[in-house]
Design a protein around this motif. Structure first.
Motif, PDB file in Angstrom:
ATOM      1  N   UNK A  58      61.485 -11.017 -25.747  1.00 59.92           N
ATOM      2  CA  UNK A  58      62.617 -11.099 -25.051  1.00 59.92           C
ATOM      3  C   UNK A  58      63.211 -12.474 -24.803  1.00 59.92           C
ATOM      4  N   UNK A  59      62.356 -13.541 -24.629  1.00 56.63           N
ATOM      5  CA  UNK A  59      62.844 -14.954 -24.565  1.00 56.63           C
ATOM      6  C   UNK A  59      63.420 -15.259 -25.713  1.00 56.63           C
ATOM      7  N   UNK A  60      62.905 -15.098 -26.897  1.00 48.50           N
ATOM      8  CA  UNK A  60      63.229 -15.488 -28.138  1.00 48.50           C
ATOM      9  C   UNK A  60      64.773 -14.800 -28.422  1.00 48.50           C
ATOM     10  N   UNK A  61      64.854 -13.503 -28.241  1.00 45.30           N
ATOM     11  CA  UNK A  61      66.107 -12.587 -28.273  1.00 45.30           C
ATOM     12  C   UNK A  61      67.166 -13.426 -27.633  1.00 45.30           C
ATOM     13  N   UNK A  62      67.013 -13.534 -25.964  1.00 43.66           N
ATOM     14  CA  UNK A  62      67.976 -14.131 -25.315  1.00 43.66           C
ATOM     15  C   UNK A  62      68.177 -15.576 -25.662  1.00 43.66           C
ATOM     16  N   UNK A  63      67.380 -16.419 -26.136  1.00 44.35           N
ATOM     17  CA  UNK A  63      67.589 -17.738 -26.495  1.00 44.35           C
ATOM     18  C   UNK A  63      68.608 -17.677 -27.894  1.00 44.35           C
ATOM     19  N   UNK A  64      68.333 -16.764 -28.705  1.00 39.33           N
ATOM     20  CA  UNK A  64      69.208 -16.372 -29.968  1.00 39.33           C
ATOM     21  C   UNK A  64      70.713 -16.105 -29.576  1.00 39.33           C
ATOM     22  N   UNK A  65      70.875 -15.243 -28.699  1.00 33.86           N
ATOM     23  CA  UNK A  65      72.030 -14.660 -28.241  1.00 33.86           C
ATOM     24  C   UNK A  65      72.814 -15.549 -27.563  1.00 33.86           C
ATOM     25  N   UNK A  66      72.213 -16.441 -26.927  1.00 33.61           N
ATOM     26  CA  UNK A  66      72.921 -17.390 -25.976  1.00 33.61           C
ATOM     27  C   UNK A  66      73.493 -18.840 -26.719  1.00 33.61           C
ATOM     28  N   UNK A  67      72.422 -19.007 -27.883  1.00 32.38           N
ATOM     29  CA  UNK A  67      72.835 -20.262 -28.466  1.00 32.38           C
ATOM     30  C   UNK A  67      74.107 -20.712 -28.944  1.00 32.38           C
ATOM     31  N   UNK A  68      74.827 -19.825 -29.330  1.00 33.04           N
ATOM     32  CA  UNK A  68      76.192 -20.202 -29.645  1.00 33.04           C
ATOM     33  C   UNK A  68      77.391 -20.114 -28.570  1.00 33.04           C
ATOM     34  N   UNK A  69      77.038 -19.536 -27.346  1.00 34.63           N
ATOM     35  CA  UNK A  69      77.513 -19.220 -26.236  1.00 34.63           C
ATOM     36  C   UNK A  69      78.097 -20.442 -25.554  1.00 34.63           C
ATOM     37  N   UNK A  70      79.079 -20.771 -24.957  1.00 35.79           N
ATOM     38  CA  UNK A  70      79.335 -21.823 -23.978  1.00 35.79           C
ATOM     39  C   UNK A  70      78.730 -21.476 -22.715  1.00 35.79           C
ATOM     40  N   UNK A  71      78.633 -22.370 -21.872  1.00 33.23           N
ATOM     41  CA  UNK A  71      78.141 -22.193 -20.442  1.00 33.23           C
ATOM     42  C   UNK A  71      79.295 -21.588 -19.622  1.00 33.23           C
ATOM     43  N   UNK A  72      80.419 -21.709 -20.093  1.00 36.59           N
ATOM     44  CA  UNK A  72      81.698 -21.086 -19.396  1.00 36.59           C
ATOM     45  C   UNK A  72      81.818 -19.896 -19.903  1.00 36.59           C
ATOM     46  N   UNK A  73      81.020 -19.379 -20.755  1.00 33.62           N
ATOM     47  CA  UNK A  73      81.355 -17.911 -21.296  1.00 33.62           C
ATOM     48  C   UNK A  73      80.864 -16.646 -20.110  1.00 33.62           C
ATOM     49  N   UNK A  74      81.861 -15.690 -20.028  1.00 28.25           N
ATOM     50  CA  UNK A  74      81.539 -14.720 -18.967  1.00 28.25           C
ATOM     51  C   UNK A  74      80.797 -13.546 -19.356  1.00 28.25           C
ATOM     52  N   UNK A  75      79.899 -12.940 -18.693  1.00 23.47           N
ATOM     53  CA  UNK A  75      79.591 -11.787 -18.779  1.00 23.47           C
ATOM     54  C   UNK A  75      79.466 -10.925 -17.507  1.00 23.47           C
ATOM     55  N   UNK A  76      79.340  -9.365 -17.400  1.00 17.60           N
ATOM     56  CA  UNK A  76      79.344  -8.709 -16.287  1.00 17.60           C
ATOM     57  C   UNK A  76      77.999  -8.355 -15.751  1.00 17.60           C
TER      58      UNK A  76
END
Length: 175
Positions: free
Chosen positions: A113-131
């Motif tokens: 789960x840690x690896x998957x989360x890191x992978x999904x967030x690597x290309x995202x900006x800190x300003x990207x928004x989720x719900x």
């Protein structure tokens, strides 16, 4: 880091960045807290990680690992990446233990789960928004920055619990 600051502590955990850009600093603090959880479980057997903290609480180190795997999945996959993934442990939060599933399996799931989360967030900006996916704040928007800060807080709080649990199990204390 400067040459005066080691990159790891004597126990092998990474030293969080002391200066630098925001994203690497947040990631380094999260890595430190993740490593702290793993350290708290090191060298223990399945019986020990099932030992509860103190009555009336049923909290265990194994339950914390399972819970934090669920937390990783929720905040990085469901909220930050907007994925529709099922809970890892049914409707609970991972605290309820299964006699057939021990620490090795729980740590493997948590690491995945840690690896998957890191992978999904690597290309995202800190300003990207989720719900936020569910609960009393369902539908509320949060930035990836907020998710990182929340995760650092979540681990810090639960690592405090892990300190107490580990001390109760075998007397080991410390960060």
């Amino acid at each position: 880091m400067t040459t005066d600051t080691p990159s790891t502590l004597p126990d092998g955990r990474p030293v969080p960045l002391l200066t630098g850009d925001e994203r690497p600093m947040l990631e380094s603090w999260l890595a430190f807290h993740r490593a702290t959880l793993e350290l708290k479980c090191a060298g223990l057997d399945d019986v020990q990680v099932r030992r509860a903290s103190a009555q009336p609480s049923p909290l265990t180190l194994l339950g914390l690992v399972r819970h934090l795997a669920e937390v990783e999945r929720n905040w990085f996959q469901r909220v930050a990446a907007g994925q529709d993934v099922p809970p890892l442990h049914g409707e609970g939060h991972g605290y309820v233990l299964d006699p057939e599933r021990g620490l090795d399996e729980a740590l493997a799931v948590w690491r995945r789960e840690v690896a998957r989360g890191d992978e999904l967030c690597a290309a995202r900006s800190l300003d990207d928004v989720g719900r936020i996916a569910d609960g009393f704040m369902a539908g509320v928007e949060v930035s990836l920055r907020w998710v990182y800060i929340h995760m650092i807080e979540e681990y810090a709080r639960h690592n405090g619990h892990a300190d107490i649990l580990r001390e109760r199990i075998d007397g080991v204390t410390g960060a």
